[in-house]
Write a protein that holds these residues in place. Structure first.
Motif, PDB file in Angstrom:
ATOM      1  N   THR A  51      -6.453   4.512  -1.480  1.00 50.39           N
ATOM      2  CA  THR A  51      -5.667   3.401  -1.418  1.00 50.39           C
ATOM      3  C   THR A  51      -4.347   3.832  -2.108  1.00 50.39           C
ATOM      4  N   ILE A  52      -4.508   4.617  -3.003  1.00 50.39           N
ATOM      5  CA  ILE A  52      -3.067   5.240  -3.849  1.00 50.39           C
ATOM      6  C   ILE A  52      -2.054   6.024  -2.870  1.00 50.39           C
ATOM      7  N   MET A  53      -2.808   6.832  -1.964  1.00 51.02           N
ATOM      8  CA  MET A  53      -2.211   7.512  -1.049  1.00 51.02           C
ATOM      9  C   MET A  53      -1.570   6.468   0.264  1.00 51.02           C
ATOM     10  N   GLU A  54      -2.284   5.592   0.530  1.00 52.31           N
ATOM     11  CA  GLU A  54      -1.790   4.833   1.467  1.00 52.31           C
ATOM     12  C   GLU A  54      -0.696   3.975   0.892  1.00 52.31           C
ATOM     13  N   LYS A  55      -0.576   3.885  -0.256  1.00 49.42           N
ATOM     14  CA  LYS A  55       0.516   2.970  -0.840  1.00 49.42           C
ATOM     15  C   LYS A  55       1.734   3.709  -1.177  1.00 49.42           C
ATOM     16  N   GLY A  56       1.556   5.292  -1.044  1.00 49.08           N
ATOM     17  CA  GLY A  56       2.699   6.204  -1.187  1.00 49.08           C
ATOM     18  C   GLY A  56       2.903   6.423  -2.636  1.00 49.08           C
ATOM     19  N   ASP A 141       0.538   7.186   5.831  1.00 45.73           N
ATOM     20  CA  ASP A 141       1.618   7.249   5.030  1.00 45.73           C
ATOM     21  C   ASP A 141       2.802   7.777   5.635  1.00 45.73           C
ATOM     22  N   ASP A 142       2.829   8.288   6.951  1.00 44.51           N
ATOM     23  CA  ASP A 142       3.910   8.339   7.568  1.00 44.51           C
ATOM     24  C   ASP A 142       4.493   6.973   8.479  1.00 44.51           C
ATOM     25  N   ASN A 143       4.966   6.321   7.699  1.00 48.06           N
ATOM     26  CA  ASN A 143       5.867   5.176   8.319  1.00 48.06           C
ATOM     27  C   ASN A 143       6.806   4.738   7.266  1.00 48.06           C
ATOM     28  N   GLU A 144       7.904   4.039   7.924  1.00 48.43           N
ATOM     29  CA  GLU A 144       9.334   3.742   6.975  1.00 48.43           C
ATOM     30  C   GLU A 144       8.707   3.364   5.752  1.00 48.43           C
ATOM     31  N   GLU A 145       7.887   1.957   5.598  1.00 45.78           N
ATOM     32  CA  GLU A 145       7.857   1.386   4.336  1.00 45.78           C
ATOM     33  C   GLU A 145       7.121   2.467   3.235  1.00 45.78           C
ATOM     34  N   VAL A 146       5.935   3.196   3.693  1.00 42.38           N
ATOM     35  CA  VAL A 146       5.404   3.938   2.787  1.00 42.38           C
ATOM     36  C   VAL A 146       6.447   5.151   2.493  1.00 42.38           C
ATOM     37  N   PHE A 147       7.093   5.611   3.353  1.00 40.32           N
ATOM     38  CA  PHE A 147       7.934   6.641   3.125  1.00 40.32           C
ATOM     39  C   PHE A 147       8.892   6.468   1.944  1.00 40.32           C
ATOM     40  N   ARG A 148       9.801   5.264   1.990  1.00 42.63           N
ATOM     41  CA  ARG A 148      10.671   4.810   1.035  1.00 42.63           C
ATOM     42  C   ARG A 148       9.838   4.822  -0.577  1.00 42.63           C
ATOM     43  N   ARG A 150       7.423   6.532  -1.030  1.00 48.01           N
ATOM     44  CA  ARG A 150       7.065   8.000  -1.721  1.00 48.01           C
ATOM     45  C   ARG A 150       8.484   8.910  -1.994  1.00 48.01           C
ATOM     46  N   MET A 151       9.543   8.342  -1.527  1.00 53.99           N
ATOM     47  CA  MET A 151      11.051   8.866  -1.952  1.00 53.99           C
ATOM     48  C   MET A 151      11.120   8.324  -3.211  1.00 53.99           C
ATOM     49  N   ALA A 152      10.673   6.969  -3.490  1.00 57.45           N
ATOM     50  CA  ALA A 152      10.950   6.634  -4.529  1.00 57.45           C
ATOM     51  C   ALA A 152      10.376   7.185  -5.872  1.00 57.45           C
ATOM     52  N   GLN A 153       9.118   7.635  -5.754  1.00 56.79           N
ATOM     53  CA  GLN A 153       8.119   8.427  -6.420  1.00 56.79           C
ATOM     54  C   GLN A 153       8.560   9.833  -6.632  1.00 56.79           C
ATOM     55  N   TYR A 154       9.261  10.482  -5.525  1.00 53.12           N
ATOM     56  CA  TYR A 154       9.864  11.607  -5.470  1.00 53.12           C
ATOM     57  C   TYR A 154      11.060  11.737  -6.647  1.00 53.12           C
TER      58      TYR A 154
END
Ligand code: AMP
Length: 195
Positions: A51-56, A141-148, A150-154
């Motif tokens: 679930t952690i990964m699915e949420k980005g 996790d390759d979709n726009e919502e999760v990408f955003r 992942r970028m915030a986490q990055y």
């Protein structure tokens, strides 16, 4: 040769690590791939990470540090490795330094792929379309919502890792916006010094 490839999601770390792995005959250690395997196999780590990964979001440091500590002990990693997707926090980078210095080993190169953030979402959506076209299930996790996310986490957790290596004079930067082959050529030129 022990190498780290840094860069945001979609920067091309996976593609370039694979090429470096082939050229220098060292294994590509991708914590993302290892976690996806654990999720598919429904191991205790996989169940925790799913679930952690699915949420980005980021999997806890102690989990990924444990995975890498075990993996670098394996025979094929004795002569070197390329880390792809690890370290993703300064705590992971510190744990890696401690792990290596305990064994009397050190990193040869830390290379960051510098990319334009605007281009990354298009790359991620393209990766999804390519996987679907090959009949493969796309990454969850390759979709726009999760990408955003992942970028915030990055930005919050992973961008400081570049600073950590830069402070100790270990960071090199390569232009990740060039074509895949051009980036590979730049990386091989940089890495030639350590081969
Ligand atoms: P990746 O394949 O490198 O894009 O990783 C996919 C996902 O796996 C990330 O969004 C995180 O949820 C998790 N992950 C991979 N590597 C790490 C790491 N070093 N630390 C924490 N989480 C990670």
């Amino acid at each position: 040769m022990r190498i780290i490839l840094l860069g945001p999601p979609g920067a091309g770390k996976g593609t370039q690590s694979m090429r470096i792995s082939e050229k220098y005959s060292i294994p590509q250690l991708s914590t993302g791939d290892m976690l996806r395997t654990a999720v598919a196999a429904m191991t205790p780590i996989g169940l925790r990470a799913k679930t952690i990964m699915e949420k980005g979001e980021l999997v806890p440091d102690e989990v990924v540090v444990g995975i890498i500590a075990e993996r670098i002990e394996e025979k094929d990693a004795k002569e070197g490795f390329i880390l792809d997707g690890f370290p993703r926090t300064v705590a992971q980078a510190e744990a890696l330094d401690a792990m290596l210095s305990e064994k009397g080993l050190k990193l040869d190169a830390v290379v960051e792929l510098a990319v334009d953030e605007e281009a990354l979402l298009a790359r991620i959506l393209n990766r999804r379309a390519e996987m679907e076209a090959r009949g493969e299930a796309p990454r969850a996790d390759d979709n726009e919502e999760v990408f955003r996310k992942r970028m915030a986490q990055y930005r919050a957790a992973t961008a400081p890792v570049s600073g950590y290596y830069a402070e100790s004079g270990r960071l090199k930067t390569v232009d990740g916006m060039k074509s895949i082959d051009e980036v590979t050529a730049l990386l091989f030129t940089d890495l030639a010094a350590y081969a």
